[in-house]
Design a protein around this motif. Structure first.
Motif, PDB file in Angstrom:
ATOM      1  N   UNK A 285       0.788  -0.969   0.155  1.00 48.18           N
ATOM      2  CA  UNK A 285       0.159  -0.110  -0.137  1.00 48.18           C
ATOM      3  C   UNK A 285       0.880   1.202  -0.060  1.00 48.18           C
ATOM      4  N   UNK A 286       0.302   2.472  -0.168  1.00 46.26           N
ATOM      5  CA  UNK A 286       1.066   3.843   0.115  1.00 46.26           C
ATOM      6  C   UNK A 286       2.059   3.837   1.036  1.00 46.26           C
ATOM      7  N   UNK A 287       1.750   3.470   2.160  1.00 44.22           N
ATOM      8  CA  UNK A 287       2.646   3.685   3.621  1.00 44.22           C
ATOM      9  C   UNK A 287       3.961   2.730   2.987  1.00 44.22           C
ATOM     10  N   UNK A 288       3.780   1.519   2.473  1.00 45.67           N
ATOM     11  CA  UNK A 288       4.825   0.524   2.437  1.00 45.67           C
ATOM     12  C   UNK A 288       5.616   1.232   1.315  1.00 45.67           C
ATOM     13  N   UNK A 289       5.004   1.367   0.241  1.00 47.90           N
ATOM     14  CA  UNK A 289       5.837   2.269  -1.113  1.00 47.90           C
ATOM     15  C   UNK A 289       6.607   3.448  -0.351  1.00 47.90           C
ATOM     16  N   UNK A 290       5.955   4.133   0.297  1.00 55.72           N
ATOM     17  CA  UNK A 290       6.604   5.237   0.943  1.00 55.72           C
ATOM     18  C   UNK A 290       7.958   4.951   1.510  1.00 55.72           C
ATOM     19  N   UNK A 291       7.728   3.841   2.502  1.00 57.09           N
ATOM     20  CA  UNK A 291       8.905   3.439   3.098  1.00 57.09           C
ATOM     21  C   UNK A 291      10.095   2.798   2.422  1.00 57.09           C
ATOM     22  N   UNK A 292       9.610   2.193   1.326  1.00 63.27           N
ATOM     23  CA  UNK A 292      10.709   1.617   0.329  1.00 63.27           C
ATOM     24  C   UNK A 292      11.183   2.836  -0.535  1.00 63.27           C
ATOM     25  N   UNK A 293      10.444   3.829  -0.879  1.00 61.27           N
ATOM     26  CA  UNK A 293      11.182   4.962  -1.542  1.00 61.27           C
ATOM     27  C   UNK A 293      11.911   5.802  -0.786  1.00 61.27           C
ATOM     28  N   UNK A 294      12.079   5.486   0.346  1.00 59.39           N
ATOM     29  CA  UNK A 294      12.966   6.690   1.135  1.00 59.39           C
ATOM     30  C   UNK A 294      14.352   5.745   1.445  1.00 59.39           C
ATOM     31  N   UNK A 295      14.561   4.623   0.667  1.00 59.20           N
ATOM     32  CA  UNK A 295      15.706   4.026   0.769  1.00 59.20           C
ATOM     33  C   UNK A 295      16.949   4.691   0.520  1.00 59.20           C
ATOM     34  N   UNK A 296      16.850   5.815  -0.161  1.00 59.66           N
ATOM     35  CA  UNK A 296      17.936   6.727  -0.466  1.00 59.66           C
ATOM     36  C   UNK A 296      18.019   8.027   0.304  1.00 59.66           C
ATOM     37  N   UNK A 297      17.034   8.040   1.213  1.00 57.79           N
ATOM     38  CA  UNK A 297      16.916   9.326   1.986  1.00 57.79           C
ATOM     39  C   UNK A 297      16.028  10.252   1.444  1.00 57.79           C
ATOM     40  N   UNK A 298      15.858  11.373   1.940  1.00 57.01           N
ATOM     41  CA  UNK A 298      15.112  12.568   1.595  1.00 57.01           C
ATOM     42  C   UNK A 298      15.569  13.334   0.300  1.00 57.01           C
ATOM     43  N   UNK A 299      16.580  12.929  -0.209  1.00 57.94           N
ATOM     44  CA  UNK A 299      17.331  14.046  -1.099  1.00 57.94           C
ATOM     45  C   UNK A 299      16.840  13.300  -2.429  1.00 57.94           C
TER      46      UNK A 299
ATOM     47  N   UNK B 288      14.587   8.659  -8.373  1.00 54.50           N
ATOM     48  CA  UNK B 288      15.482   9.694  -9.341  1.00 54.50           C
ATOM     49  C   UNK B 288      16.302  10.489  -8.484  1.00 54.50           C
ATOM     50  N   UNK B 289      17.366  10.633  -9.203  1.00 56.56           N
ATOM     51  CA  UNK B 289      18.446  11.436  -8.452  1.00 56.56           C
ATOM     52  C   UNK B 289      18.159  12.954  -8.408  1.00 56.56           C
ATOM     53  N   UNK B 290      18.555  13.794  -7.696  1.00 61.71           N
ATOM     54  CA  UNK B 290      18.303  15.265  -7.890  1.00 61.71           C
ATOM     55  C   UNK B 290      18.040  15.865  -8.873  1.00 61.71           C
ATOM     56  N   UNK B 291      18.895  15.615 -10.235  1.00 51.86           N
ATOM     57  CA  UNK B 291      18.654  16.182 -11.543  1.00 51.86           C
ATOM     58  C   UNK B 291      17.592  15.390 -12.382  1.00 51.86           C
ATOM     59  N   UNK B 292      16.766  14.408 -11.666  1.00 52.21           N
ATOM     60  CA  UNK B 292      15.877  13.690 -12.319  1.00 52.21           C
ATOM     61  C   UNK B 292      16.454  12.529 -13.000  1.00 52.21           C
ATOM     62  N   UNK B 293      17.619  12.149 -12.986  1.00 51.34           N
ATOM     63  CA  UNK B 293      17.803  10.890 -13.860  1.00 51.34           C
ATOM     64  C   UNK B 293      17.323   9.688 -12.901  1.00 51.34           C
ATOM     65  N   UNK B 294      16.559   8.744 -13.470  1.00 49.14           N
ATOM     66  CA  UNK B 294      16.183   7.573 -12.962  1.00 49.14           C
ATOM     67  C   UNK B 294      17.399   6.687 -12.211  1.00 49.14           C
ATOM     68  N   UNK B 295      17.045   6.274 -11.001  1.00 55.14           N
ATOM     69  CA  UNK B 295      18.142   5.229 -10.409  1.00 55.14           C
ATOM     70  C   UNK B 295      17.470   3.868 -10.316  1.00 55.14           C
ATOM     71  N   UNK B 296      16.007   3.812  -9.781  1.00 50.25           N
ATOM     72  CA  UNK B 296      15.681   2.606  -9.929  1.00 50.25           C
ATOM     73  C   UNK B 296      14.122   2.732 -10.189  1.00 50.25           C
ATOM     74  N   UNK B 297      13.632   1.978 -11.008  1.00 54.38           N
ATOM     75  CA  UNK B 297      12.370   1.886 -11.498  1.00 54.38           C
ATOM     76  C   UNK B 297      11.496   0.702 -10.847  1.00 54.38           C
ATOM     77  N   UNK B 298      10.289   0.875 -10.638  1.00 57.61           N
ATOM     78  CA  UNK B 298       9.677  -0.073  -9.789  1.00 57.61           C
ATOM     79  C   UNK B 298       8.125  -0.253 -10.614  1.00 57.61           C
ATOM     80  N   UNK B 299       7.908  -1.433 -10.743  1.00 54.53           N
ATOM     81  CA  UNK B 299       6.633  -1.718 -11.531  1.00 54.53           C
ATOM     82  C   UNK B 299       5.664  -1.969 -10.753  1.00 54.53           C
ATOM     83  N   UNK B 300       4.475  -1.724 -11.063  1.00 55.49           N
ATOM     84  CA  UNK B 300       3.186  -1.933 -10.050  1.00 55.49           C
ATOM     85  C   UNK B 300       3.051  -3.323  -9.852  1.00 55.49           C
ATOM     86  N   UNK B 301       2.775  -3.567  -8.644  1.00 55.30           N
ATOM     87  CA  UNK B 301       2.843  -5.072  -7.980  1.00 55.30           C
ATOM     88  C   UNK B 301       1.728  -5.936  -8.771  1.00 55.30           C
TER      89      UNK B 301
END
Length: 465
Positions: free
Chosen positions: A14-28, A43-56
């Motif tokens: 759900x959204x809380x679980x996804x948010x917990x995962x998306x904070x893997x790189x910290x708030x930056x 994404x990196x601060x310049x918008x470059x994709x680092x990890x792409x996650x597909x819908x479950x």
């Protein structure tokens, strides 16, 4: 380090679980979405994709997760959330592992591969400005040139996932080749092999000792003008890599059926019955599930797959079906709308160990039922020495050897009884008790390579005007 990480959880993220995962790189780090929200990118601060996650994806087909991951997984329904890391940034793989590890921790699941799982915050330390910006927005593509899209996969089994299916459609639409690069230990699923069979698409094996070679043909390759292409000598000849050699024959075998059916384009037409009939005759049960990509996640339903094909018509529909876990069985189905009606091109493969006997005695009854009830046009059956689990290794494999060929009654009538029944090497056998029956031809026992010659003579005779 792996670049693809999968979280397997009993509950939908759900959204809380996804948010917990998306904070893997910290708030930056930032978040982006693609494909109307079906793909979320870290994404990196310049918008470059680092990890792409597909819908479950909810996998309700027993044994499917274990088949693709080559790792024990329970038979209970499981949510499959796949994260693909960029190969250009060193931290991306660990970010994907931390994303999946956090999902599994919150929801009580597991991570594949297990060693990738972590819940650590992974700060971005790479100088992003020193890395060229990616030329494509497709999550699966690691490198894009004018002629080729390159996908790097280091998982043990490369499946035709929605990532790769999307990359294949994109490359076809832009007149590019799709080339998948793997280590020599990787194998392909049969759907992936089918997708890469036709040039310019390739399976490129990166061998530390032997360089690059084609995993299906063995041709030594090199990177030239933006694509992997065969190395040629002064006479234009290619050579095969030393690693691409046949190993000693094992006792595993595969039974392969290639069949075509044709139906009138009626409102009440239901597709999939021919494939279900083949599964029941050869395995004792219908297919366990179907989908348009791997993992196969939907329980078998002829009604649902018909609705999908009808919604996509007149464009073709490509499907995958799998069997029960105790019998390796995998099929691809191509549904086509033609001037003659609706056609199904089906390839079904079944795996058998050395102590198992392929059910060749069931083929005639199967062919007769397909002809009488499911619009059979042709059916070719063959045997080959190959892995029971139906996966494709990067080495020379023995080709299949034809065993029987069946001509449906409509096709036999079109050709003409005098020519279809009487052949230079013998007559075709009628299947059924009515006046209009299929014709069944025996080509060999699956061990004699001369069966190919007999099959070629047969088809040449049947096509002669």
């Amino acid at each position: 380090m792996t670049k693809d990480v999968i979280a397997l959880t009993p509950a939908m993220p759900d959204l809380p679980a996804l948010l917990a995962g998306l904070y893997a790189g910290g708030p930056d780090l930032g978040v982006n979405t693609l494909a109307d929200g079906a793909v979320v990118q870290l994404c990196a601060p310049d918008g470059r994709p680092l990890v792409s996650v597909e819908a479950p994806i909810l996998i309700r087909v027993p044994g499917e997760a274990a088949r693709l991951l080559q790792h024990p997984v329970g038979d209970q329904p499981v949510w499959w959330t796949e994260a693909r890391a960029s190969t250009a940034v060193a931290e991306a793989g660990r970010l994907a592992g931390s994303f999946a590890g956090r999902l599994a921790t919150v929801l009580g699941g597991t991570v594949w591969p297990p060693e990738a799982a972590t819940t650590d915050v992974v700060p971005l330390t790479t100088d992003i400005s020193a890395i060229p910006a990616p030329a494509t927005g497709a999550p699966a593509v690691d490198l894009l040139t004018d002629s080729t899209a390159v996908v790097i996969q280091d998982r043990p089994l490369v499946a035709m996932t929605s990532w790769l299916s999307d990359a294949l459609r994109t490359t076809a639409a832009t007149d590019r080749a799709l080339q998948i690069v793997t280590p020599p230990t990787a194998r392909l699923t049969l759907p992936t092999r089918s997708a890469l069979r036709g040039l310019p698409n390739r399976w490129v094996v990166q061998d530390p000792e032997h360089g690059y070679y084609d995993g299906l043909s063995g041709a030594v390759l090199h990177w030239k003008t933006g694509t992997f292409t065969p190395v040629r000598d002064d006479k234009g000849n290619t050579r095969n890599a030393e690693a691409f050699t046949a190993r000693a024959d094992n006792s595993d075998r595969q039974l392969i059926l290639i069949l075509r059916t044709r139906h009138a384009a009626a409102e009440d037409l239901v597709l999939g019955h021919a494939l279900e009939t083949a599964f029941r005759h050869l395995t004792g049960a219908p297919p366990a599930g179907w989908s348009t990509a791997e993992p196969v996640n939907l329980p078998w339903s002829t009604r649902q797959l018909t609705e999908l094909a009808r919604a996509r018509a007149p464009h073709p529909t490509w499907l995958i079906a799998v069997g029960q876990p105790d019998r390796p069985a995998l099929a691809t189905v191509h549904v086509l709308r033609t001037p003659s009606g609706v056609e199904e091109d089906i390839t079904l493969a079944l795996g058998y160990g050395g102590d198992e006997t392929p059910p060749m005695n069931a083929i005639e009854d199967l062919a007769a039922e397909l002809d009488a009830q499911h619009g059979l046009v042709t059916l070719l059956t063959a045997l080959r020495v190959a892995r029971r689990d139906l996966t494709v290794p990067a080495r020379l494999e023995h080709p299949p050897i034809p065993v029987t060929f069946t001509l449906g009654h409509d096709e036999a009538e079109r050709i003409g009884p005098a020519r279809a029944e009487h052949l230079p090497q013998g007559a075709g056998e009628r299947l059924g008790r009515t006046a209009r029956t299929a014709l069944h031809y025996t080509l060999g026992d699956g061990t004699d390579p001369q069966a190919w010659t007999r099959f070629q003579h047969l088809t040449r005779h049947l096509k002669r005007e």
